[in-house]
Scaffold this active site. Structure first.
Site, mmCIF file in Angstrom:
data_model
loop_
_atom_site.group_PDB
_atom_site.id
_atom_site.type_symbol
_atom_site.label_atom_id
_atom_site.label_comp_id
_atom_site.label_asym_id
_atom_site.label_seq_id
_atom_site.Cartn_x
_atom_site.Cartn_y
_atom_site.Cartn_z
ATOM 1 N N LYS A 173 -61.167 37.382 -25.225
ATOM 2 C CA LYS A 173 -61.499 37.885 -26.563
ATOM 3 C C LYS A 173 -62.049 36.751 -27.431
ATOM 4 O O LYS A 173 -61.345 35.775 -27.706
ATOM 5 C CB LYS A 173 -60.249 38.438 -27.261
ATOM 6 C CG LYS A 173 -60.612 39.128 -28.570
ATOM 7 C CD LYS A 173 -59.446 39.287 -29.508
ATOM 8 C CE LYS A 173 -59.450 38.278 -30.618
ATOM 9 N NZ LYS A 173 -60.637 38.246 -31.471
ATOM 10 N N GLU A 248 -53.687 25.669 -28.568
ATOM 11 C CA GLU A 248 -54.336 24.561 -29.270
ATOM 12 C C GLU A 248 -54.534 25.021 -30.701
ATOM 13 O O GLU A 248 -55.215 26.019 -30.952
ATOM 14 C CB GLU A 248 -55.695 24.221 -28.646
ATOM 15 C CG GLU A 248 -55.616 23.517 -27.309
ATOM 16 C CD GLU A 248 -54.900 22.183 -27.359
ATOM 17 O OE1 GLU A 248 -54.763 21.593 -28.447
ATOM 18 O OE2 GLU A 248 -54.442 21.731 -26.293
ATOM 19 N N CYS A 282 -61.350 20.925 -34.860
ATOM 20 C CA CYS A 282 -59.910 20.640 -34.963
ATOM 21 C C CYS A 282 -59.661 19.149 -34.831
ATOM 22 O O CYS A 282 -58.606 18.658 -35.213
ATOM 23 C CB CYS A 282 -59.099 21.453 -33.962
ATOM 24 S SG CYS A 282 -59.850 21.549 -32.361
ATOM 25 N N GLU A 380 -54.206 21.613 -43.189
ATOM 26 C CA GLU A 380 -55.535 21.623 -42.575
ATOM 27 C C GLU A 380 -56.464 22.523 -43.391
ATOM 28 O O GLU A 380 -56.141 23.679 -43.659
ATOM 29 C CB GLU A 380 -55.459 22.143 -41.141
ATOM 30 C CG GLU A 380 -56.803 22.037 -40.446
ATOM 31 C CD GLU A 380 -56.779 22.557 -39.019
ATOM 32 O OE1 GLU A 380 -56.221 23.634 -38.793
ATOM 33 O OE2 GLU A 380 -57.342 21.876 -38.145
HETATM 34 P P1 ADP Z 1 -58.990 31.265 -37.881
HETATM 35 O O1 ADP Z 1 -58.131 31.428 -39.087
HETATM 36 O O2 ADP Z 1 -59.558 29.911 -37.710
HETATM 37 O O3 ADP Z 1 -60.009 32.337 -37.681
HETATM 38 P P2 ADP Z 1 -57.178 32.602 -36.101
HETATM 39 O O4 ADP Z 1 -55.940 32.030 -35.504
HETATM 40 O O5 ADP Z 1 -57.037 33.699 -37.092
HETATM 41 O O6 ADP Z 1 -57.981 31.365 -36.652
HETATM 42 O O7 ADP Z 1 -58.138 33.140 -34.948
HETATM 43 C C1 ADP Z 1 -58.220 32.566 -33.660
HETATM 44 C C2 ADP Z 1 -58.313 33.692 -32.650
HETATM 45 O O8 ADP Z 1 -57.074 34.410 -32.675
HETATM 46 C C3 ADP Z 1 -59.392 34.716 -32.964
HETATM 47 O O9 ADP Z 1 -59.974 35.165 -31.746
HETATM 48 C C4 ADP Z 1 -58.622 35.829 -33.626
HETATM 49 O O10 ADP Z 1 -59.243 37.078 -33.528
HETATM 50 C C5 ADP Z 1 -57.326 35.803 -32.836
HETATM 51 N N1 ADP Z 1 -56.179 36.424 -33.520
HETATM 52 C C6 ADP Z 1 -55.943 36.516 -34.851
HETATM 53 N N2 ADP Z 1 -54.789 37.188 -35.083
HETATM 54 C C7 ADP Z 1 -54.276 37.547 -33.888
HETATM 55 C C8 ADP Z 1 -53.109 38.263 -33.436
HETATM 56 N N3 ADP Z 1 -52.219 38.750 -34.307
HETATM 57 N N4 ADP Z 1 -52.911 38.413 -32.120
HETATM 58 C C9 ADP Z 1 -53.780 37.898 -31.224
HETATM 59 N N5 ADP Z 1 -54.907 37.249 -31.565
HETATM 60 C C10 ADP Z 1 -55.164 37.050 -32.879
#
Ligand code: ADP
Length: 478
Positions: A173, A248, A282, A380
């Protein structure tokens, strides 16, 4: 006609019930396209297909997997300019960096093509007479991959390539804002000879598709790169169901500048580390810790260098700093700039949005003089915003560098062997850079951090085998 990006599940391209816009952060009036929103049922189908396909994939010869990965790497390298342009449009990274990232993704597939032929094992004598011990590595099974938006080709590559090399199947994903890069990668993989179901791309939101991947019973291991908040939540979910996991997450990486440093080199390291890729790495140098005797001179040279940086569209030839990648990140960066102002940090340069012509998320590179306890020095930001602070001496600089909940990487600029050696040993990080920007790593060696930055085995290089394989110990009596 608008380009539509669809998921790739069990060897078929699958449209969604609804489509979402894929924004171009350099030019909001010219979106990249639309992507089909997948749902939990799509994830269930992908995970089931991956489970079925994985056994036969694990039984292929290392040479078969190596040839396929090599083919993927070759095509990515041959098309690095085109893929780089797509990445630049979709993520806002300026073209030379985007093309470099595309090339990096190709090299990673080629590296793991070689690793497929070098899966390590061990043979040892037993403590018991007449018994031999063999230690072998087997695939973990179905790997869920949840990727971020800041390296939309390289990070998926460094997760997908080892997963496939070691005989796992994949449900991948991408982040919501970079579906086109994921689609382009999947399109190449789909023509390289990977059997149906072994590699699946599911495009959609974290809350729906990401959550469904974590919950899918077929998933054996999860590799995630993203924010601390999401990573910590996934860690709880993974622990509850005993899922192997690798995370990470963030960084608040220090770059120490000693009085004995080559100051021009230190400024180049700081500018690159803090502001290139719009500070959205990062590994970015977000805390510049400078020994007092050279503090004023360093700040002055930074201000001069920052003045010369041109903010502009990702595809423009003279752009040094591209736009911020998304509306959400743009809001976050600006809100931290306001927080810095409110908490009394001194703005040394930048802080304003920039009008470059087309509508986009343009922000000046920004430098604050901040105290170590200011929120902008602690949290961050993930944008082109850095803090600088003085240190009394080396010991003080090292303690400031380590005074963080993160531990991804740390840098030092110095000409002293004593400081270099001590810093390499005592920086509480996964990666140390000496006289180099904190950002910028090689693809064939371990990547990862300590403390709140990372969890689980390292990524990349031969260390990737720790996560993407499981060890079996076999005892045989003659
Ligand atoms: P950022 O804030 O930098 O976008 P995120 O941690 O929100 O970082 O996003 C990193 C990845 O995690 C993306 O692919 C996002 O869609 C996914 N993601 C966000 N929330 C969830 C969740 N509850 N479960 C699984 N994947 C998630």
């Amino acid at each position: 006609m608008t380009q539509k990006y669809e998921s790739y599940i069990a060897g078929r391209w699958v449209g969604g019930k609804s489509f979402s816009p894929d924004e171009n952060p350099s030019d909001l009036d010219n979106p990249v396209g639309e992507f089909a929103d997948a749902d939990a049922a799509d994830v269930a189908e992908a995970a089931a297909a991956a489970k079925v396909a994985q056994r036969a994939w694990a039984a292929t010869t290392p040479q078969q997997r190596a040839d396929i990965l090599d083919r993927i790497g070759s095509e990515i390298l041959a098309r690095k300019e085109e893929l780089g342009r797509l990445l630049a449009m979709e993520e806002g990274k300026r073209l030379p960096e985007s093309m470099g990232e595309a090339a990096r993704a190709g090299q990673i597939f080629k590296f793991f093509a070689g690793e497929a032929l070098r899966i390590p094992g061990e043979r040892l004598a037993s403590t018991r007479p007449g018994v031999d011990i063999e230690i072998t590595r087997e695939p973990v099974g179905v790997v869920g991959i949840i990727a971020p938006w800041n390296f939309p080709l390289a990070i998926p590559a460094w997760k997908i390539a080892p997963a496939l090399a070691y005989g796992n199947s994949v449900v991948f994903k991408p982040a919501e804002s970079v579906p086109a890069c994921a689609w382009a990668l999947a399109e190449i993989i789909s023509r390289a000879g990977v059997p149906d179901g072994v590699f699946n791309l599911v495009i959609g939101t974290g809350g729906v598709v990401g959550k469904a991947i974590v919950d899918a019973p077929e998933i054996d291991a999860l590799s995630f790169t993203g924010s601390v908040a999401t990573g910590n939540r996934l860690l709880q979910d993974a622990a509850a169901r005993g899922l192997k996991i690798q995370l990470e997450m963030g960084g608040k990486n220090p770059l120490v500048v000693m009085a004995d440093a080559d100051l021009d080199q230190a400024v180049r390291c700081a500018i690159d580390g803090a502001f290139f890729s719009t500070g959205q790495r990062c590994t970015a140098s977000s805390r510049l810790i400078v020994e007092r005797p050279v503090y004023d001179a360093f700040v002055e040279r930074m201000q001069k260098a920052m003045q010369a940086l041109k903010v502009g569209p990702a595809l423009a030839g003279d752009t040094d700093i591209g736009p911020v990648a998304s509306a959400r990140q743009f809001e976050q960066d600006r809100s931290y700039i306001q927080i810095g102002r409110d908490e009394g940090a001194r703005l040394l340069w930048g802080g304003e949005t920039v009008d470059v012509g087309p509508r986009g998320y343009y922000l000046q590179p920004t430098l604050f003089e901040a105290r170590p306890d200011h929120r902008i020095s602690v949290e961050e930001i993930f944008g082109p915003v850095a803090c600088v602070m003085p240190a009394d001496d080396y010991e003080h600089a090292l303690s400031l560098a380590n005074d963080t909940r993160y531990g991804l990487c740390g840098g030092i600029c110095t000409t002293s062997l004593r400081h270099t050696t001590h810093f390499k040993r005592h920086a509480q990080v996964g990666m140390v850079m000496v006289n180099l920007p904190t950002a910028g790593v090689d693809p064939h060696v371990a990547f990862g951090g300590r403390k709140g930055s990372s969890y689980g085995p390292r990524e990349q290089g031969r260390y990737a085998a720790e996560f993407y394989t499981t060890v079996k110990t076999a005892y045989t009596a003659a």
